[in-house]
Design a protein around this motif. Structure first.
Motif, short mmCIF file in Angstrom:
data_model
loop_
_atom_site.label_atom_id
_atom_site.label_comp_id
_atom_site.label_asym_id
_atom_site.label_seq_id
_atom_site.Cartn_x
_atom_site.Cartn_y
_atom_site.Cartn_z
N THR D 13 0.84 -1.21 0.00
CA THR D 13 0.00 0.00 0.00
C THR D 13 0.87 1.25 0.00
O THR D 13 0.66 2.19 -0.78
CB THR D 13 -0.92 -0.01 1.24
N ARG D 17 1.06 4.00 -3.06
CA ARG D 17 0.74 5.40 -2.80
C ARG D 17 1.87 6.30 -3.28
O ARG D 17 1.65 7.32 -3.93
CB ARG D 17 0.53 5.60 -1.29
N GLU D 24 -4.78 8.87 -0.72
CA GLU D 24 -5.69 7.77 -0.41
C GLU D 24 -5.81 6.85 -1.62
O GLU D 24 -5.68 7.30 -2.77
CB GLU D 24 -7.10 8.33 -0.10
N ILE D 25 -6.08 5.57 -1.41
CA ILE D 25 -6.40 4.66 -2.50
C ILE D 25 -7.85 4.21 -2.32
O ILE D 25 -8.22 3.77 -1.23
CB ILE D 25 -5.49 3.41 -2.48
N ASP D 26 -8.63 4.34 -3.36
CA ASP D 26 -10.02 3.89 -3.29
C ASP D 26 -10.04 2.38 -3.05
O ASP D 26 -9.39 1.60 -3.76
CB ASP D 26 -10.74 4.21 -4.62
N GLY D 27 -10.74 1.94 -2.01
CA GLY D 27 -10.83 0.51 -1.72
C GLY D 27 -9.81 0.01 -0.73
O GLY D 27 -9.72 -1.19 -0.47
N GLU D 29 -8.30 0.89 3.19
CA GLU D 29 -8.25 1.69 4.42
C GLU D 29 -7.05 1.23 5.24
O GLU D 29 -6.82 0.03 5.37
CB GLU D 29 -9.53 1.46 5.25
N THR D 47 -11.36 -3.20 0.56
CA THR D 47 -12.83 -3.23 0.59
C THR D 47 -13.49 -3.41 -0.77
O THR D 47 -14.67 -3.71 -0.85
CB THR D 47 -13.37 -1.93 1.22
N ASN D 48 -12.73 -3.18 -1.87
CA ASN D 48 -13.36 -3.39 -3.19
C ASN D 48 -12.33 -3.84 -4.22
O ASN D 48 -11.14 -3.98 -3.91
CB ASN D 48 -14.09 -2.11 -3.65
N ASN D 50 -11.07 -2.35 -6.77
CA ASN D 50 -10.00 -1.40 -7.07
C ASN D 50 -8.83 -1.58 -6.10
O ASN D 50 -7.67 -1.63 -6.50
CB ASN D 50 -10.53 0.04 -6.98
N GLY D 51 -9.16 -1.73 -4.84
CA GLY D 51 -8.13 -1.99 -3.84
C GLY D 51 -7.41 -3.30 -4.13
O GLY D 51 -6.18 -3.38 -4.04
#
Lengths: 310, 310, 310, 310
Positions: D13, D17, D24-27, D29, D47-48, D50-51
């Motif tokens: 991550t 980044r 921030e990266i969508d998907g 946390e 979470t999705n 894209n992540g």
């Protein structure tokens, strides 16, 4: 002295001969023997100062036993390897002591660290006789040789130099000869648990891993010391060095090398790599994946070889 | 001497007092302390020859620490037991040496035989300092005491009396005091791995299992010896003896006993039972089923207790 | 049923024959063979219900291999014992499955408790082939039999009945036959680590130590189960019982016995002694002093015997 | 996908980044927490899709616990590390099952190979309860959760895929959640025995050492799988790769590099080095010298952490 990249007397002798285009070296006698397709023996005898200086080894006998595929060895091969070791040991022992003289077997190393546990594990298998001869002579052959066996531990867990412990015991128990077993750090990946190095010139415990310690030899203990060294680990720097050579070779083949790299390949970069690794505190050891099995098999070979020779 | 059926100074003192209806015994001072519901300490000090003869123990201090339920002990209880041991050891050590005097910790026993492996296992956990003080003094507190630690092995695998090995090392390394750890054969099933016996009168290795060996004490080594004895096995004869008493009691209750059996119960039949067992060569040992766990927990208690006391 | 004081089919058959003054028992075939002076084999085949009732054993084959002096066995004797075991196993296996049918070897017991560690230690030495046949068939003889090996652990550390674990694995891996190795508690001190009991009627794990568990047999798993039981401990009550008999005998010789004791000697007091011991919570096991060495030698015998038979 | 040179979600991550200059990266946390100066926790939640694509990891929770200086950790630090692990596990467990649902703990690896023995060693310390709840409910709190624990062994000694063994047992014993412990080969020398990686997305046994095996996850077993991965070895190629970077850097500083080497340093040469090493059959593993002690301490941390969370 020539930088040999190896500690083995036999390899040094061959390198010296090649570098100096010699058939014979004054003061060095050599002999090779192939026991079978898996077992080879090389004997090097250094007889004078010229021999000593040529290959940087003290006067004495150096025997190397090569064992192929020990990790998958079956019972017969282990027995054959033990026989070979036993024969070499017998000859060396007869050079130094009489048939009924006391012998003490010493297993160096740390029982709690797998690649360093070979010595103590062998000690557990030695057929000791001194106490039987002393207290129950009726239960043992009258020609039996008094044999004792100890594992003195390592400086890190005893706080005492191995030499100091042995000196005290030798002065008190008074054996006529020591056989010392030590797991070594090797300068060559191929030799891990496939070589037994025997010599009658003693040993410096931990010499292979950069912790120089007081020598265990006739000079310091007053009795002959036959050392059995068995490589069980290589240092990180050795692995990196060997790989670097392979990488540069590949680059040379692909015409991607440069002058500096070409020079690099001709040198021994071991010290240079150690310099790079040390500040990172990469205190790693490199072992075969099958190290636990290898140690078990090697323990059988060494323990039986010693027991048969005594 | 009265046949005490026990080796513990505290139990002998109580038996002697009862048998002779004495409140006090000249030459014996005693003190009991309950640390908590699981830990009790008894201290016996024998101060003159009358005390020696009364309970058949040499002049000196004898401390018994009783630990209940060690096999299921959690971290807190192990720590509390270590603290108790540490306090008792500190007092004994201060009686004999100065705060910076060299101490050597000796772990008797055979690492390869579970109930006999306690000593060598403790040695592996001792915080040795002598080599740091000697070679790297900058890394250690300047008030640190030089500590060394060794496992000399057992006669059966070394061929050498433990006393002979220690004599050599002590003469060479010159510690001012020995702490010797030994796994004992107990005369009582209840005491298995639940008792630590401490004394400053030395130890006779293997005394509990019928193999009398040379004493390890101030008399033989020339320096004070604090012995930690921990029962880990009972002999077959002890088990049979205890059961026989229970059986006869049951027979008495059922009015099936006879004069001979009633006499039998009053005696210590240990020797008689050994005579019956020996010709059958029933060379068995009796341990709790949980012996492996007990040894692990006891190792933590003893190693921490010693480390904190040094 | 007659109280046999033994679990061995061969001993029960002999006792039954003697008690009933029979030459032959209907439904029981027996055969004895002396391999050499140290190895004896007895085979008992129970063929009908009369045989079952006579000695309280299920229909099937029961082989007992007696090994003398295993604790001091050298390499040759271990090999000879392995050969004997291998021959018996081969015959039993051929009775139940084809030469290329899958076999699963199961080592019961707890690797962390010395006398109970035989099964898991054998498993580590079994030459498994199923994964090679499946993924790398080019590296193995095309007639090789698929062999797998597992140590399911013990109820106390897994929380799962051994039967439940095996049921799941057998349903999923689908071997055609199980070979189950178990360290037993023996009713006889002489048999400790000197006997291998083989039968094709399955096993009840922990049956010998009073913890009855679900049976592992063709009835519960749906495939034949060859069980290898090796006594490694005796219960305290067995030791006391044997000693009590010896003591009473001595008392009889010295004319100190009484009616009750004479009766006692005629009975099996095992249960009575267990009743006396149990309230004292004397949860002890009795092993030979050389148990660690015995387990190592027996592991070699059993692992080689199985490997050669597969 | 970006070549991350790391398997850790948190490191991927951060690299993603930085490379993409994103806050921030969508998907994805993330959350970091410093427990004390020696213990840090990073949590990444994907979470999705894209992540998933950004960092090449499946949807789920990834927690990394960093432990400094575990090899010299004292009792307090081990306890603190256990507490931290326990808290993270509790949260993950509560996300998936109820407080009285059955949990099975699985220790992957080979007890006979030191760096691979962590899983089986932890299993030996797990407080199993299912059998007590089932057979002796009066001895346990009525709110106790049924816990079981098994060591399925490794393909090389069982001949069976770990997945096949677990599938059989899970279908039969029917736990609601698995906690799987595995010793990993790391891509980073620094992480050896100083990192615990936790995720709820399952595990592929042996994934780190080039032997791809069937996945152990909710997808294959039908119940949630929480995986604890602990790096205990690095592959030879990782060590060589790291050293090569350091060497080239030194050459650059001394102006001895060339275009090829400069490029080399920008790439991940791991695969290239593996290509050079493999034909030599250098099947070596690299461990810290203190691996035996590290495994012991890590075993305590993981076993206590799991026991407290259950």
């Amino acid at each position: 002295m020539y930088n040999f990249r190896t500690d083995l007397a036999v390899e040094r002798t061959n390198l010296y001969r090649k570098a100096n285009k010699l058939e014979e070296i004054d003061g060095i006698e050599t002999e090779d023997q192939e026991i079978n397709e898996n077992i080879k023996v090389s004997r090097v005898k250094i007889t004078n100062e010229n021999g000593e200086q040529a290959i940087g080894k003290k006067k004495g006998v150096y025997v190397t036993i090569d064992l192929k595929d020990l990790k998958v060895a079956d019972e017969d091969e282990i027995q054959k390897a033990s026989d070979t070791l036993s024969n070499e040991l017998k000859t060396l022992i007869q050079n130094h002591v009489q048939s009924k003289d006391d012998i003490m077997v010493v297993g160096l190393g740390n029982i709690y660290v797998t690649p360093d546990s070979l010595g103590p594990k062998v000690i557990n298998e030695i057929d000791v006789t001194r106490h039987i001869i002393k207290y129950l002579p009726q239960y043992i052959d009258e020609n039996a040789r008094p044999v004792t066996a100890i594992s003195p531990g390592v400086l890190g867990t005893t706080g005492i130099e191995t030499y100091e412990i042995l000196k005290g015991i030798v002065d008190n128990v008074k054996p006529k000869l020591l056989i010392v077993i030590d797991a070594l750090a090797s300068r060559s990946i191929e030799r891990i648990s496939s070589t037994i190095q025997i010599s009658d010139t003693g040993i410096v415990p931990g010499a292979g891993v950069g912790n120089t310690r007081a020598e265990i030899s006739e000079k310091t203990l007053g009795i002959p010391v036959i050392a059995l060294g068995i490589p069980t680990v290589v240092e990180s720097a050795v692995l990196v060095n060997d790989c670097l050579d392979l990488l540069i070779e590949k680059m040379q083949n692909e015409a991607k090398s440069n002058v500096y790299l070409n020079q690099l390949k001709e040198q021994d970069n071991y010290e240079k790599i150690k310099d790079v690794l040390n500040p990172q505190n990469y205190n790693m050891i490199v072992t075969p994946k099958e190290i636990d099995d290898l140690i078990e098999n090697m323990k059988d070979v060494v323990a039986r070889g010693i027991n048969m020779s005594l």
